[in-house]
Design an enzyme around this catalytic site. Structure first.
Site, PDB file in Angstrom:
ATOM      1  N   SER A  67     -75.707 -56.156   9.176  1.00  0.00           N
ATOM      2  CA  SER A  67     -77.049 -56.668   8.913  1.00  0.00           C
ATOM      3  C   SER A  67     -77.366 -56.627   7.429  1.00  0.00           C
ATOM      4  CB  SER A  67     -78.090 -55.800   9.611  1.00  0.00           C
ATOM      5  OG  SER A  67     -77.807 -55.668  10.956  1.00  0.00           O
ATOM      6  N   HIS A 101     -73.362 -63.149  10.652  1.00  0.00           N
ATOM      7  CA  HIS A 101     -74.490 -62.334  11.101  1.00  0.00           C
ATOM      8  C   HIS A 101     -75.229 -63.042  12.229  1.00  0.00           C
ATOM      9  CE1 HIS A 101     -78.590 -60.341   9.999  1.00  0.00           C
ATOM     10  NE2 HIS A 101     -77.986 -59.692  10.953  1.00  0.00           N
ATOM     11  N   GLU A 108     -76.294 -66.353  10.319  1.00  0.00           N
ATOM     12  CA  GLU A 108     -76.285 -66.318   8.851  1.00  0.00           C
ATOM     13  C   GLU A 108     -74.823 -66.128   8.443  1.00  0.00           C
ATOM     14  OE1 GLU A 108     -78.686 -62.964   7.556  1.00  0.00           O
ATOM     15  OE2 GLU A 108     -79.606 -64.122   5.981  1.00  0.00           O
ATOM     16  N   ASN A 121     -82.840 -60.210   6.848  1.00  0.00           N
ATOM     17  CA  ASN A 121     -83.401 -58.852   6.806  1.00  0.00           C
ATOM     18  C   ASN A 121     -84.149 -58.549   5.522  1.00  0.00           C
ATOM     19  OD1 ASN A 121     -82.882 -57.739   9.366  1.00  0.00           O
ATOM     20  ND2 ASN A 121     -80.706 -57.890   8.868  1.00  0.00           N
TER      21      ASN A 121
HETATM   22  N1  LIG Z   1     -79.177 -54.552  16.798  1.00  0.00           N
HETATM   23  C1  LIG Z   1     -79.466 -55.694  16.214  1.00  0.00           C
HETATM   24  O1  LIG Z   1     -80.492 -56.335  16.522  1.00  0.00           O
HETATM   25  C2  LIG Z   1     -78.537 -56.278  15.181  1.00  0.00           C
HETATM   26  C3  LIG Z   1     -78.722 -57.615  14.777  1.00  0.00           C
HETATM   27  C4  LIG Z   1     -77.809 -58.192  13.884  1.00  0.00           C
HETATM   28  C5  LIG Z   1     -76.754 -57.426  13.383  1.00  0.00           C
HETATM   29  N2  LIG Z   1     -76.605 -56.117  13.777  1.00  0.00           N
HETATM   30  C6  LIG Z   1     -75.442 -55.370  13.255  1.00  0.00           C
HETATM   31  O2  LIG Z   1     -74.425 -55.361  14.245  1.00  0.00           O
HETATM   32  C7  LIG Z   1     -73.656 -54.161  14.142  1.00  0.00           C
HETATM   33  C8  LIG Z   1     -73.686 -53.441  15.479  1.00  0.00           C
HETATM   34  O3  LIG Z   1     -75.025 -53.113  15.792  1.00  0.00           O
HETATM   35  P1  LIG Z   1     -75.476 -52.773  17.290  1.00  0.00           P
HETATM   36  O4  LIG Z   1     -76.955 -52.836  17.299  1.00  0.00           O
HETATM   37  O5  LIG Z   1     -74.679 -53.597  18.259  1.00  0.00           O
HETATM   38  O6  LIG Z   1     -75.007 -51.232  17.381  1.00  0.00           O
HETATM   39  P2  LIG Z   1     -74.780 -50.357  18.696  1.00  0.00           P
HETATM   40  O7  LIG Z   1     -75.035 -48.959  18.286  1.00  0.00           O
HETATM   41  O8  LIG Z   1     -75.498 -50.936  19.868  1.00  0.00           O
HETATM   42  O9  LIG Z   1     -73.203 -50.547  18.987  1.00  0.00           O
HETATM   43  C9  LIG Z   1     -72.193 -50.129  18.108  1.00  0.00           C
HETATM   44  C10 LIG Z   1     -70.908 -49.918  18.905  1.00  0.00           C
HETATM   45  O10 LIG Z   1     -69.852 -49.687  17.958  1.00  0.00           O
HETATM   46  C11 LIG Z   1     -68.962 -48.771  18.560  1.00  0.00           C
HETATM   47  N3  LIG Z   1     -68.105 -48.184  17.529  1.00  0.00           N
HETATM   48  C12 LIG Z   1     -68.392 -47.205  16.641  1.00  0.00           C
HETATM   49  N4  LIG Z   1     -67.305 -46.936  15.884  1.00  0.00           N
HETATM   50  C13 LIG Z   1     -66.324 -47.770  16.298  1.00  0.00           C
HETATM   51  C14 LIG Z   1     -64.960 -47.970  15.907  1.00  0.00           C
HETATM   52  N5  LIG Z   1     -64.394 -47.254  14.932  1.00  0.00           N
HETATM   53  N6  LIG Z   1     -64.227 -48.901  16.564  1.00  0.00           N
HETATM   54  C15 LIG Z   1     -64.782 -49.622  17.579  1.00  0.00           C
HETATM   55  N7  LIG Z   1     -66.072 -49.488  17.978  1.00  0.00           N
HETATM   56  C16 LIG Z   1     -66.815 -48.562  17.354  1.00  0.00           C
HETATM   57  C17 LIG Z   1     -69.888 -47.775  19.256  1.00  0.00           C
HETATM   58  O11 LIG Z   1     -69.188 -47.018  20.257  1.00  0.00           O
HETATM   59  C18 LIG Z   1     -70.951 -48.705  19.839  1.00  0.00           C
HETATM   60  O12 LIG Z   1     -70.613 -49.105  21.157  1.00  0.00           O
HETATM   61  C19 LIG Z   1     -74.260 -53.367  12.983  1.00  0.00           C
HETATM   62  O13 LIG Z   1     -73.532 -53.645  11.812  1.00  0.00           O
HETATM   63  C20 LIG Z   1     -75.687 -53.903  12.910  1.00  0.00           C
HETATM   64  O14 LIG Z   1     -76.229 -53.776  11.630  1.00  0.00           O
HETATM   65  C21 LIG Z   1     -77.454 -55.533  14.675  1.00  0.00           C
END
Ligand SMILES: NC(=O)c1ccc[n+]([C@@H]2O[C@H](COP(=O)([O-])OP(=O)(O)OC[C@H]3O[C@@H](n4cnc5c(N)ncnc54)[C@H](O)[C@@H]3O)[C@@H](O)[C@H]2O)c1
Length: 295
Positions: free
Chosen positions: A118, A139, A151, A189
């Site tokens: 993000s 993104h 994005e 963001n």
């Molecule tokens: N939540 C949102 O609305 C949103 C929107 C756009 C982008 N993002 C981005 O997407 C990414 C993920 O966010 P999220 O909200 O899905 O997080 P989340 O916490 O829901 O999921 C993250 C997952 O990554 C896994 N993980 C951690 N370390 C790992 C590794 N070494 N290898 C494989 N898997 C691993 C965890 O077990 C978990 O299941 C982040 O970079 C976040 O900034 C999030």
């Protein structure tokens, strides 16, 4: 492009895997936790059921989509022989650097490495690899199967060829790509998080309550969802880490996270995913509130 690995089966990873699989790409969904993989697959199945019920896809489409996804708990198994990796693991720069170093070793030299970060610098992530021209930001927005925008972030060294390939791929899965440059928070963001932070500050200062703040923004500004509800939906931990990245990156106090947000994250109140944030999502109320968000 046929085979795609998605790293992380959380909120975003399962949505990204769902979307590619629905458009007939073979997806390797990778997470360190088997529990996260099981939960991710259950979410994909439930979201596909909702699409079948709304007659957006057929039961056969659902079965084909699920059959296109295989799960792995190790990057060195799941990321071999793929054309593209989309990393959607936890928003943490040292974790992402470690993952990209491993991907650079495991993947074929032509594999494109994308991150769904993000806010973290694409250029910084690319610098840990020997292929910075093949590293790019992709993104997606939450919930991925529904939201149209992607994005696409060009790192300092990202090649035109890689940019064009990812723009074309986004269109193939019926998304609308927007190209942006690599500065903290990118565009989405950089504009959204200060608004969410200011809403939390408004609550913290006692100007109005949660419902009142969200109602002002929904009815007054025609936002489909209030900023505090949106923060719950994104995850308060995710909001906090994005604000921290922008605060560090720009050295500008306007991005300093509100102390209430910091406290809520420390207390484990992360929004929908933890069952409580600005709103209560305890089991009996969760389904109702989530359904309302997407109706
Ligand atoms: N939540 C949102 O609305 C949103 C929107 C756009 C982008 N993002 C981005 O997407 C990414 C993920 O966010 P999220 O909200 O899905 O997080 P989340 O916490 O829901 O999921 C993250 C997952 O990554 C896994 N993980 C951690 N370390 C790992 C590794 N070494 N290898 C494989 N898997 C691993 C965890 O077990 C978990 O299941 C982040 O970079 C976040 O900034 C999030």
């Amino acid at each position: 492009m046929k085979n795609i690995a998605v790293i992380g089966a959380g909120t975003m990873g399962n949505g990204i895997a769902h979307t590619f699989a629905q458009f007939n790409y073979k997806v390797h969904l990778i997470d360190v936790s088997q529990e996260a993989l099981d939960k991710g697959m259950a979410t994909i199945s439930k979201n596909l059921d909702r699409m079948v019920a709304k007659e957006k896809i057929s039961e056969t489409d659902k079965k084909k989509t699920l059959a296109n996804i295989s799960t792995f708990t190790a990057i060195n198994e799941g990321a071999k022989n793929v054309d593209l990796v989309v990393e959607a693991a936890t928003e943490n720069v040292s974790l992402k650097s470690k993952i990209f170093k491993e991907l650079d070793e495991v993947c074929d030299e032509n594999t494109i490495l994308a991150t769904n970060t993000s806010s973290i610098s694409i250029t910084q992530i690319a610098a840990v690899t020997n292929r910075p021209e093949k590293v790019i930001g992709m993104h997606f927005m939450n919930p991925v199967p529904i939201m149209k925008l992607v994005e696409i972030i060009r790192g300092y060294n990202t090649s035109d060829h890689v940019m064009n390939t990812i723009v074309d791929l986004s269109k193939k899965v019926h998304k609308i790509p927007v190209e942006v440059n690599d500065y903290p928070g990118f565009v989405a963001n950089r504009i959204l998080m200060p608004m969410i932070n200011e809403s939390i500050e408004t609550l913290y200062n006692g100007v109005a309550g949660v419902k009142e703040i969200d109602t002002v923004m929904m009815l007054g500004m025609a936002h489909p969802m209030g900023p505090l509800q949106l923060a719950d939906f994104i995850g308060l931990d995710v909001c906090l880490s994005i604000l921290n990245v922008m605060h560090d990156g720009f050295k500008n106090p306007k991005y300093a996270p509100c102390p209430l947000l910091v406290n809520m994250v420390m207390a484990g109140k992360l929004g929908i995913k933890s069952g409580e944030g600005f709103y209560d999502y305890s089991e009996n109320r969760k389904a109702e509130r989530v359904a309302k968000m997407f109706s």
